[in-house]
Design a protein around this motif. Sequence first.
Motif, PDB file in Angstrom:
ATOM      1  N   ILE A   1      46.538  41.609  21.606  1.00  0.00           N
ATOM      2  CA  ILE A   1      45.558  42.092  22.572  1.00  0.00           C
ATOM      3  C   ILE A   1      45.458  41.058  23.687  1.00  0.00           C
ATOM      4  O   ILE A   1      45.577  39.850  23.442  1.00  0.00           O
ATOM      5  CB  ILE A   1      44.189  42.381  21.900  1.00  0.00           C
ATOM      6  CG1 ILE A   1      43.296  43.215  22.812  1.00  0.00           C
ATOM      7  CG2 ILE A   1      43.520  41.105  21.432  1.00  0.00           C
ATOM      8  CD1 ILE A   1      42.090  43.845  22.097  1.00  0.00           C
ATOM      9  N   GLN A   2      45.293  41.538  24.902  1.00  0.00           N
ATOM     10  CA  GLN A   2      45.147  40.621  26.029  1.00  0.00           C
ATOM     11  C   GLN A   2      43.970  41.043  26.892  1.00  0.00           C
ATOM     12  O   GLN A   2      43.560  42.201  26.882  1.00  0.00           O
ATOM     13  CB  GLN A   2      46.424  40.555  26.857  1.00  0.00           C
ATOM     14  CG  GLN A   2      46.800  41.834  27.548  1.00  0.00           C
ATOM     15  CD  GLN A   2      48.114  41.719  28.293  1.00  0.00           C
ATOM     16  OE1 GLN A   2      48.812  40.720  28.229  1.00  0.00           O
ATOM     17  NE2 GLN A   2      48.467  42.766  29.006  1.00  0.00           N
ATOM     18  N   CYS A   3      43.454  40.079  27.611  1.00  0.00           N
ATOM     19  CA  CYS A   3      42.291  40.295  28.459  1.00  0.00           C
ATOM     20  C   CYS A   3      42.535  39.602  29.797  1.00  0.00           C
ATOM     21  O   CYS A   3      43.120  38.514  29.843  1.00  0.00           O
ATOM     22  CB  CYS A   3      41.066  39.690  27.762  1.00  0.00           C
ATOM     23  SG  CYS A   3      39.545  39.855  28.686  1.00  0.00           S
ATOM     24  N   TYR A   4      42.082  40.218  30.853  1.00  0.00           N
ATOM     25  CA  TYR A   4      42.272  39.666  32.190  1.00  0.00           C
ATOM     26  C   TYR A   4      41.145  40.155  33.087  1.00  0.00           C
ATOM     27  O   TYR A   4      40.500  41.168  32.815  1.00  0.00           O
ATOM     28  CB  TYR A   4      43.633  40.080  32.767  1.00  0.00           C
ATOM     29  CG  TYR A   4      43.928  41.546  32.581  1.00  0.00           C
ATOM     30  CD1 TYR A   4      43.540  42.481  33.542  1.00  0.00           C
ATOM     31  CD2 TYR A   4      44.548  42.004  31.420  1.00  0.00           C
ATOM     32  CE1 TYR A   4      43.775  43.841  33.350  1.00  0.00           C
ATOM     33  CE2 TYR A   4      44.790  43.345  31.229  1.00  0.00           C
ATOM     34  CZ  TYR A   4      44.400  44.259  32.189  1.00  0.00           C
ATOM     35  OH  TYR A   4      44.623  45.596  31.994  1.00  0.00           O
ATOM     36  N   ARG A   5      40.915  39.414  34.153  1.00  0.00           N
ATOM     37  CA  ARG A   5      39.920  39.813  35.152  1.00  0.00           C
ATOM     38  C   ARG A   5      40.568  40.866  36.051  1.00  0.00           C
ATOM     39  O   ARG A   5      41.605  40.632  36.662  1.00  0.00           O
ATOM     40  CB  ARG A   5      39.470  38.599  35.964  1.00  0.00           C
ATOM     41  CG  ARG A   5      38.335  38.868  36.931  1.00  0.00           C
ATOM     42  CD  ARG A   5      37.833  37.584  37.562  1.00  0.00           C
ATOM     43  NE  ARG A   5      37.448  36.601  36.563  1.00  0.00           N
ATOM     44  CZ  ARG A   5      36.307  36.609  35.882  1.00  0.00           C
ATOM     45  NH1 ARG A   5      35.430  37.562  36.094  1.00  0.00           N
ATOM     46  NH2 ARG A   5      36.042  35.676  34.994  1.00  0.00           N
ATOM     47  N   ILE A   6      39.973  42.038  36.103  1.00  0.00           N
ATOM     48  CA  ILE A   6      40.529  43.159  36.883  1.00  0.00           C
ATOM     49  C   ILE A   6      40.829  42.747  38.323  1.00  0.00           C
ATOM     50  O   ILE A   6      41.897  43.062  38.856  1.00  0.00           O
ATOM     51  CB  ILE A   6      39.564  44.372  36.855  1.00  0.00           C
ATOM     52  CG1 ILE A   6      39.586  45.041  35.482  1.00  0.00           C
ATOM     53  CG2 ILE A   6      39.870  45.378  37.948  1.00  0.00           C
ATOM     54  CD1 ILE A   6      40.830  45.815  35.155  1.00  0.00           C
ATOM     55  N   CYS A   7      39.916  42.025  38.963  1.00  0.00           N
ATOM     56  CA  CYS A   7      40.111  41.694  40.383  1.00  0.00           C
ATOM     57  C   CYS A   7      41.252  40.701  40.612  1.00  0.00           C
ATOM     58  O   CYS A   7      41.662  40.485  41.750  1.00  0.00           O
ATOM     59  CB  CYS A   7      38.814  41.209  41.013  1.00  0.00           C
ATOM     60  SG  CYS A   7      38.154  39.710  40.307  1.00  0.00           S
ATOM     61  N   ASP A   8      41.822  40.120  39.557  1.00  0.00           N
ATOM     62  CA  ASP A   8      42.984  39.240  39.704  1.00  0.00           C
ATOM     63  C   ASP A   8      44.287  40.015  39.898  1.00  0.00           C
ATOM     64  O   ASP A   8      45.317  39.422  40.180  1.00  0.00           O
ATOM     65  CB  ASP A   8      43.141  38.337  38.470  1.00  0.00           C
ATOM     66  CG  ASP A   8      42.112  37.226  38.414  1.00  0.00           C
ATOM     67  OD1 ASP A   8      41.463  36.948  39.431  1.00  0.00           O
ATOM     68  OD2 ASP A   8      41.951  36.636  37.318  1.00  0.00           O
ATOM     69  N   TRP A   9      44.236  41.338  39.725  1.00  0.00           N
ATOM     70  CA  TRP A   9      45.442  42.152  39.768  1.00  0.00           C
ATOM     71  C   TRP A   9      45.354  43.167  40.910  1.00  0.00           C
ATOM     72  O   TRP A   9      44.550  44.091  40.863  1.00  0.00           O
ATOM     73  CB  TRP A   9      45.658  42.859  38.426  1.00  0.00           C
ATOM     74  CG  TRP A   9      45.873  41.834  37.366  1.00  0.00           C
ATOM     75  CD1 TRP A   9      44.930  41.287  36.541  1.00  0.00           C
ATOM     76  CD2 TRP A   9      47.087  41.167  37.066  1.00  0.00           C
ATOM     77  NE1 TRP A   9      45.493  40.331  35.731  1.00  0.00           N
ATOM     78  CE2 TRP A   9      46.813  40.237  36.034  1.00  0.00           C
ATOM     79  CE3 TRP A   9      48.383  41.256  37.559  1.00  0.00           C
ATOM     80  CZ2 TRP A   9      47.793  39.405  35.490  1.00  0.00           C
ATOM     81  CZ3 TRP A   9      49.354  40.438  37.003  1.00  0.00           C
ATOM     82  CH2 TRP A   9      49.057  39.532  35.990  1.00  0.00           C
ATOM     83  N   PRO A  10      46.177  43.007  41.937  1.00  0.00           N
ATOM     84  CA  PRO A  10      46.124  43.895  43.108  1.00  0.00           C
ATOM     85  C   PRO A  10      46.269  45.379  42.787  1.00  0.00           C
ATOM     86  O   PRO A  10      45.717  46.221  43.488  1.00  0.00           O
ATOM     87  CB  PRO A  10      47.295  43.418  43.977  1.00  0.00           C
ATOM     88  CG  PRO A  10      47.582  42.034  43.521  1.00  0.00           C
ATOM     89  CD  PRO A  10      47.184  41.962  42.067  1.00  0.00           C
TER      90      PRO A  10
END
Length: 142
Positions: free
Chosen positions: A71-80
Amino acid sequence: MADDPQINFRPLALDDLELMHRWLNHDFVARWWPGWPSLEQVRAKYVPRISGAEPSRSYIVEVDDAPTAFIQCYRICDWPDYAIIGEQAANAAGIDLFIAERERAYRGLGPRFIREFLRRVVFRELDFDSCIIGPAQNNRAA
């Protein structure tokens, strides 16, 4: 598997990269996840996450101490690609998950992993306000 398995999330480590390589090359996983990478491609993608050079956080999901999923997690606004979501995603997380073995799939583990991951990691440790999940449209189980 026990009726009430213990679910744990541990950060992906360098020692897990061969396991990730094996998982990503399973037909079952490659159907929904960018599959068929070489070990070098797995290292190139995940070492920056492990070292903190890339902001996505990656975890191995263990069920009763056995590695079972990723599972991975990331900040949505970091991805164009997610810019269309707009300001409401300013402090939103995105998560992605795959269950690594066909024998563990379709047993209700995915929703449990997501609920526990949101509760224990996304909203507690990482302090996001919301979460957006976007499975493949043709992945009916997801």
